[in-house]
Design a protein around this motif. Structure first.
Motif: not given
Length: 389
Positions: A32, A250, A252, A261, A265, A332
């Protein structure tokens, strides 16, 4: 609230749902962390109990009901630590309301009997027919030894094995097991003879490729030059511009949909989208109509919101300008298979994002290995400048 069903493109490779970015561990290496600098405990500074940190189970059920059921495309629940979502009871509340199969990425924060009890009888939705376990448990030696008094790996294997008596298949063969243990091949991680003896004939155990920079060395194989190490290895002082689009869905914890990502993040590293979430909730999650105004002035913005009545999957199929090239998260831009085994079967490399028109400075072109293969990804103007410079 009932929302229209989404039309999933056939080539969609992955659906990742980040139920929470809170975690019970504070690992020195954490995926993360965009900079992989051992700051897990301070990375997501949303501490006030009164602050809403994510969608409720009912809202997640509404959101995930938009996704057509497909046995070959599970929804992957992850975090943070998804077992902790909604006081530990959130998984069962969501799974009860939707028909999908799910994969679960977890550090097994709860005792096995508590975990299964919280599933509300929905174990079958974590037991799809696949060549690898649906419940993939990560092993973090330092933190698990700290938490479990020096018995980290023993405890983790025992927790996985205990699922055998709680309705799950557990086997040392990963194709026959609903649960397996995975450890990142970080240079500091070692598989010891004691570990091998502990998991043998009990549960599957594998190592996974470490991605990123450690001690000045880049690990992993990447399609796009300098995508994961431009900044971290000091190759260039600032990120570059490019155009990028995702091959994944994706989402969140607050339901925002992201193009990669790193964006997901990094938005949370800045404190999370608490104010933006309140604003989008006030207009019935209509991100397409109000998102530009709500996110005005923020350098990083999501693609959409999963509860937006007007969201459609074609929003993902657009190349968008990005000014963060070189800070990419390894997962990614690494070369890998898609869910159709494109790389293994046909030699066609897959990446989680597609990138084009990289504004690569001319002085860096000479440092790129396989330069001719990388030419299609580089801005033609930058390429021409290098030829006539």
């Amino acid at each position: 609230m009932t929302l229209s069903s989404l039309k999933l493109p056939d080539e969609l490779n992955y659906i990742g749902v980040f139920l929470t970015l809170e975690c019970s561990l504070n690992c020195s290496y954490c995926i993360n962390d965009p900079e992989q600098s051992g700051r897990r405990s301070s990375l997501f500074p949303i501490e006030a109990k009164s602050v809403r940190k994510g969608l409720s189970p009912a809202e997640w059920a509404t959101a995930l009901s938009r996704i057509p059921f497909r046995s070959d495309l599970p929804i992957t629940l992850q975090g943070g630590e998804p077992m902790l979502y909604w006081g530990g009871k959130g998984l069962g509340l969501i799974l009860t309301e939707v028909p999908h199969y799910f994969d679960l990425l977890t550090n097994f924060a709860l005792q096995p009997d508590v975990f299964v009890r919280n599933l509300n009888g929905q174990q079958a939705k974590l037991q799809r027919d696949a060549p690898y376990p649906s419940i993939r448990v990560s092993y973090h030696a330092d933190e698990m030894n700290r938490t479990w008094h020096g018995r980290g790996f023993d405890e983790l294997v025992s927790r996985c094995e205990a699922l055998k008596d709680l309705g799950f298949k557990v086997s040392s063969l990963k194709a026959d097991s609903d649960v397996g243990i995975y450890m990142v091949e970080h240079p500091d991680n070692v598989v010891t003879p004691e570990m091998r003896a502990t998991y043998a004939e009990r549960v599957p155990f594998e190592t996974k490729e470490f991605l990123g920079v450690h001690a000045g060395k880049l690990y992993g194989r990447y399609l796009y030059p300098f995508s994961a190490d431009l900044i971290s290895r000091g190759i260039h002082p600032t990120p570059l511009a490019c155009e990028c689009k995702t091959t994944e869905l994706l989402i969140d914890p607050m339901g925002f949909i992201w193009g990669c990502h790193f964006y997901l993040y990094d938005a949370w590293r800045q404190g999370g989208l608490v104010q933006e979430f309140a604003a989008i909730e006030a207009v019935n999650f209509q991100y397409i109509h109000h998102g530009a105004q709500i996110f005005a002035g923020r350098p990083i913005a999501p693609i959409g919101h999963i509860l937006d009545p007007d969201f459609s999957m074609d929003k993902l199929d657009t190349f968008r300008p990005c000014y963060q090239y070189g800070r990419c998260i390894g997962c990614d831009t690494k070369i890998k298979n898609d869910r159709f085994q494109s790389y293994a079967d046909r030699g066609v490399p897959h990446t989680s994002v597609k990138i084009r028109n990289i504004r690569m400075p001319a002085h860096l072109l000479g440092k790129i290995e396989n330069l001719e293969q990388c030419q299609p990804f580089i801005d033609p103007l930058a390429w021409d400048e290098s030829k006539h410079g």
